[in-house]
Design a protein around this motif. Structure first.
Motif, PDB file in Angstrom:
ATOM      1  N   UNK A 330       0.794  -1.222   0.000  1.00  0.00           N
ATOM      2  CA  UNK A 330       0.000   0.000   0.000  1.00  0.00           C
ATOM      3  C   UNK A 330       0.823   1.267   0.000  1.00  0.00           C
ATOM      4  N   UNK A 331       1.708   1.442  -0.974  1.00  0.00           N
ATOM      5  CA  UNK A 331       2.490   2.665  -1.067  1.00  0.00           C
ATOM      6  C   UNK A 331       1.617   3.824  -1.546  1.00  0.00           C
ATOM      7  N   UNK A 332       1.985   5.029  -1.123  1.00  0.00           N
ATOM      8  CA  UNK A 332       1.239   6.224  -1.549  1.00  0.00           C
ATOM      9  C   UNK A 332       1.995   7.027  -2.598  1.00  0.00           C
ATOM     10  N   UNK A 333       3.228   6.645  -2.878  1.00  0.00           N
ATOM     11  CA  UNK A 333       4.032   7.348  -3.877  1.00  0.00           C
ATOM     12  C   UNK A 333       5.060   6.376  -4.430  1.00  0.00           C
ATOM     13  N   UNK A 334       5.691   6.758  -5.519  1.00  0.00           N
ATOM     14  CA  UNK A 334       6.596   5.851  -6.226  1.00  0.00           C
ATOM     15  C   UNK A 334       8.030   5.907  -5.712  1.00  0.00           C
ATOM     16  N   UNK A 335       8.264   6.569  -4.582  1.00  0.00           N
ATOM     17  CA  UNK A 335       9.595   6.690  -3.992  1.00  0.00           C
ATOM     18  C   UNK A 335      10.594   7.299  -4.972  1.00  0.00           C
ATOM     19  N   UNK A 336      10.110   8.156  -5.816  1.00  0.00           N
ATOM     20  CA  UNK A 336      10.927   8.976  -6.699  1.00  0.00           C
ATOM     21  C   UNK A 336      10.020  10.119  -7.157  1.00  0.00           C
ATOM     22  N   UNK A 337      10.379  11.332  -6.806  1.00  0.00           N
ATOM     23  CA  UNK A 337       9.471  12.452  -7.038  1.00  0.00           C
ATOM     24  C   UNK A 337       9.249  12.744  -8.516  1.00  0.00           C
ATOM     25  N   UNK A 338      10.272  12.537  -9.336  1.00  0.00           N
ATOM     26  CA  UNK A 338      10.100  12.749 -10.777  1.00  0.00           C
ATOM     27  C   UNK A 338       9.039  11.800 -11.314  1.00  0.00           C
ATOM     28  N   UNK A 339       9.161  10.519 -10.968  1.00  0.00           N
ATOM     29  CA  UNK A 339       8.195   9.540 -11.442  1.00  0.00           C
ATOM     30  C   UNK A 339       6.816   9.783 -10.826  1.00  0.00           C
ATOM     31  N   UNK A 340       6.788  10.160  -9.555  1.00  0.00           N
ATOM     32  CA  UNK A 340       5.516  10.372  -8.871  1.00  0.00           C
ATOM     33  C   UNK A 340       4.715  11.485  -9.528  1.00  0.00           C
ATOM     34  N   UNK A 341       5.352  12.619  -9.798  1.00  0.00           N
ATOM     35  CA  UNK A 341       4.611  13.734 -10.387  1.00  0.00           C
ATOM     36  C   UNK A 341       4.342  13.532 -11.871  1.00  0.00           C
ATOM     37  N   UNK A 342       5.154  12.699 -12.531  1.00  0.00           N
ATOM     38  CA  UNK A 342       4.814  12.312 -13.899  1.00  0.00           C
ATOM     39  C   UNK A 342       3.549  11.473 -13.908  1.00  0.00           C
ATOM     40  N   UNK A 343       3.395  10.606 -12.914  1.00  0.00           N
ATOM     41  CA  UNK A 343       2.166   9.827 -12.802  1.00  0.00           C
ATOM     42  C   UNK A 343       0.970  10.736 -12.533  1.00  0.00           C
ATOM     43  N   UNK A 344       1.182  11.751 -11.705  1.00  0.00           N
ATOM     44  CA  UNK A 344       0.092  12.666 -11.359  1.00  0.00           C
ATOM     45  C   UNK A 344      -0.389  13.469 -12.564  1.00  0.00           C
ATOM     46  N   UNK A 345       0.559  14.066 -13.280  1.00  0.00           N
ATOM     47  CA  UNK A 345       0.145  14.962 -14.352  1.00  0.00           C
ATOM     48  C   UNK A 345       1.119  15.066 -15.492  1.00  0.00           C
ATOM     49  N   UNK A 346       1.888  14.032 -15.744  1.00  0.00           N
ATOM     50  CA  UNK A 346       2.781  14.015 -16.884  1.00  0.00           C
ATOM     51  C   UNK A 346       3.824  15.130 -16.840  1.00  0.00           C
ATOM     52  N   UNK A 347       4.293  15.503 -18.025  1.00  0.00           N
ATOM     53  CA  UNK A 347       5.341  16.530 -18.105  1.00  0.00           C
ATOM     54  C   UNK A 347       4.826  17.889 -17.648  1.00  0.00           C
ATOM     55  N   UNK A 348       3.516  18.112 -17.694  1.00  0.00           N
ATOM     56  CA  UNK A 348       2.967  19.393 -17.255  1.00  0.00           C
ATOM     57  C   UNK A 348       3.213  19.605 -15.760  1.00  0.00           C
ATOM     58  N   UNK A 349       2.798  18.637 -14.963  1.00  0.00           N
ATOM     59  CA  UNK A 349       2.975  18.758 -13.514  1.00  0.00           C
ATOM     60  C   UNK A 349       4.449  18.650 -13.141  1.00  0.00           C
ATOM     61  N   UNK A 350       5.196  17.791 -13.830  1.00  0.00           N
ATOM     62  CA  UNK A 350       6.618  17.676 -13.540  1.00  0.00           C
ATOM     63  C   UNK A 350       7.323  19.015 -13.753  1.00  0.00           C
ATOM     64  N   UNK A 351       7.006  19.704 -14.842  1.00  0.00           N
ATOM     65  CA  UNK A 351       7.623  21.005 -15.118  1.00  0.00           C
ATOM     66  C   UNK A 351       7.282  22.013 -14.025  1.00  0.00           C
ATOM     67  N   UNK A 352       6.021  22.004 -13.581  1.00  0.00           N
ATOM     68  CA  UNK A 352       5.600  22.915 -12.514  1.00  0.00           C
ATOM     69  C   UNK A 352       6.304  22.575 -11.203  1.00  0.00           C
ATOM     70  N   UNK A 353       6.454  21.290 -10.916  1.00  0.00           N
ATOM     71  CA  UNK A 353       7.142  20.873  -9.696  1.00  0.00           C
ATOM     72  C   UNK A 353       8.594  21.341  -9.709  1.00  0.00           C
ATOM     73  N   UNK A 354       9.264  21.184 -10.843  1.00  0.00           N
ATOM     74  CA  UNK A 354      10.657  21.635 -10.954  1.00  0.00           C
ATOM     75  C   UNK A 354      10.734  23.147 -10.757  1.00  0.00           C
ATOM     76  N   UNK A 355       9.745  23.864 -11.290  1.00  0.00           N
ATOM     77  CA  UNK A 355       9.702  25.314 -11.110  1.00  0.00           C
ATOM     78  C   UNK A 355       9.592  25.699  -9.644  1.00  0.00           C
ATOM     79  N   UNK A 356       8.706  25.025  -8.914  1.00  0.00           N
ATOM     80  CA  UNK A 356       8.544  25.289  -7.475  1.00  0.00           C
ATOM     81  C   UNK A 356       9.833  24.966  -6.734  1.00  0.00           C
ATOM     82  N   UNK A 357      10.462  23.863  -7.076  1.00  0.00           N
ATOM     83  CA  UNK A 357      11.668  23.418  -6.386  1.00  0.00           C
ATOM     84  C   UNK A 357      12.845  24.359  -6.634  1.00  0.00           C
TER      85      UNK A 357
END
Length: 425
Positions: A330-357
């Motif tokens: 019962x994991x809640x995330x993929x234990x890798x933030x790049x992969x996790x946010x790609x699962x959430x919203x593809x390159x769109x969300x990943x790009x936004x996450x990198x921007x925030x970071x």
């Protein structure tokens, strides 16, 4: 009083509640808030999330009643809009994904990323007040507290330390950030401040090791290198002083009591890697991460642009995880933030996450060369780098403590930049 001033509590007129604080109520509360947000993560954990939401709501109420004006610089707005874009893209990709009716309950954590719109104007309401100093001092205190908590839990109660975080990995990551931030006190102009920074580094590193979180321990290496670059002469000078002898003695005592736990963790790591490399067996935490990464990559290949929506994050991995016949945990995330946010919203969300970071580093780099420039830049590099490195094997965002700590830190970085050109709108 003199000791407090030397440690940085009284810099620019700021002091602890039991000493003397600015007469202006907003500045006084902001100073106390900055110190607490630096000091509390190891001991109080989610208390910083409660505090951040309290600051957020109270700032909105205060603006509504005219206690201070809505005032933000261009750099402030850049941070706020980046966070807002991150929120918007997660919501959008969730609503266009499957099971969209379940998406709203996954949105509550995103409110944290809207806090800059209210908290930055509150910090800007007090002209010329340095909030970085009490925050950095609070972080040093927090690193020492983390060490004490970890030692009690591991050496005395024989449990893996989680502190107030309730999660061993999060405790380790908070200890890493506080070690780096508190360690910036080595750049202080006073001997007491430099000594506090050195103790924060040692205590924070001990807490990281005692958390037994392997990815965080490896991430400590570049953070220590950044601290060495930040103030190499002062660091070398203070290490050679007799006042550091008790610190070294304390370090040896801690190592003596925790050496068995560290050795067991090392042997466990070697065993897991050996099984994974020789047999391809994914039993154990390391193997399970590899299994999750493989399943995440397979899912991402099928939906790289929009992902699956945050509510479907882990469900998207099930088809691949079922193929090997092993149990699906019962994991809640993929234990890798790049992969996790790609699962959430593809390159769109990943790009936004990198921007925030990356935004705190960008803002700190572009800031005017004031007296706090170097400390601000290294603080941004330490926290953002720690989140990025730890996020490769652990959780990053979508955990209340991790979110609240990063957002408040980003707010302080932005609000600490002087508004010399009066860019407010």
């Amino acid at each position: 009083m003199q000791i407090l001033q030397k440690l940085g509590f009284a810099h620019s007129g700021l002091r602890l509640p039991f000493a003397s604080l600015p007469e202006d109520g907003i500045a006084r509360n902001n100073a106390i808030s900055a110190f607490l947000m630096g000091a509390l993560p190891p001991a109080a954990g989610s208390a910083i999330s409660v505090l951040l939401f309290t600051f957020f709501v109270w700032a909105l109420v205060s603006m509504a009643f005219g206690r201070f004006a809505f005032r933000m610089t261009r750099s402030d707005r850049l941070l706020a809009w980046t966070c807002t874009l991150f929120v918007g893209l997660i919501v959008l990709t969730a609503l266009v994904g499957e099971n969209s009716s379940q998406a709203p309950r996954s949105f509550v954590w995103l409110l944290t990323f809207l806090a800059p719109w209210a908290i930055i104007p509150r910090l800007r309401a007090s002209e010329g007040v340095d909030y970085l100093s009490p925050y950095i001092t609070g972080a040093a205190v927090g690193a020492i507290a983390a060490c004490l908590i970890a030692f009690v839990q591991l050496a005395i109660f024989d449990v893996r330390p989680a502190g107030g975080a309730g999660n061993e990995a999060v405790f380790g990551m908070m200890s890493l950030c506080l070690m780096g931030l508190g360690g910036l006190k080595i750049g202080s102009d006073t001997r007491a401040g430099i000594l506090l920074g050195l103790v924060a580094i040692g205590a924070g590193l001990a807490a990281i090791l005692m958390s037994l979180t392997r990815g965080v321990a490896l991430s400590a290496i570049p953070v220590l290198l950044l601290l060495a670059v930040f103030a190499p002469l002062k660091l070398r000078a203070v290490i050679l002083r007799p006042a550091t002898i008790p610190a070294f003695i304390a370090a040896f005592v801690i190592l003596y009591f925790i050496q068995d736990a560290l050795d067991a963790r090392f042997q466990e790591t070697v065993g897991e890697l050996g099984i994974l490399l020789h047999n391809g067996n994914t039993d154990g935490p390391i193997g399970e991460r590899v299994r999750l990464w493989h399943a995440a990559l397979e899912a991402i290949r099928q939906s790289p642009i929009l992902g699956y929506g945050i509510q479907n994050r882990m469900d998207a991995l099930v088809p691949t995880l079922m193929l090997d016949g092993n149990a699906i945990r019962g994991f809640t995330h993929a234990h890798n933030s790049v992969l996790t946010f790609m699962l959430d919203g593809g390159v769109l969300v990943l790009s936004a996450m990198i921007g925030v970071l990356c935004m705190p580093v960008v803002l700190a780099w572009r800031a005017p060369r004031d007296a706090s420039y170097r400390m601000r830049l290294f603080a941004a590099l330490i926290v953002c780098g720690s989140y990025a490195l730890c996020g490769m094997t652990q959780i990053m965002f979508k955990h209340d403590i991790m979110d609240s700590f990063f957002v408040f830190f980003s707010i302080l970085i932005a609000a600490s930049i002087p508004d010399d050109e009066r860019q407010a709108r």
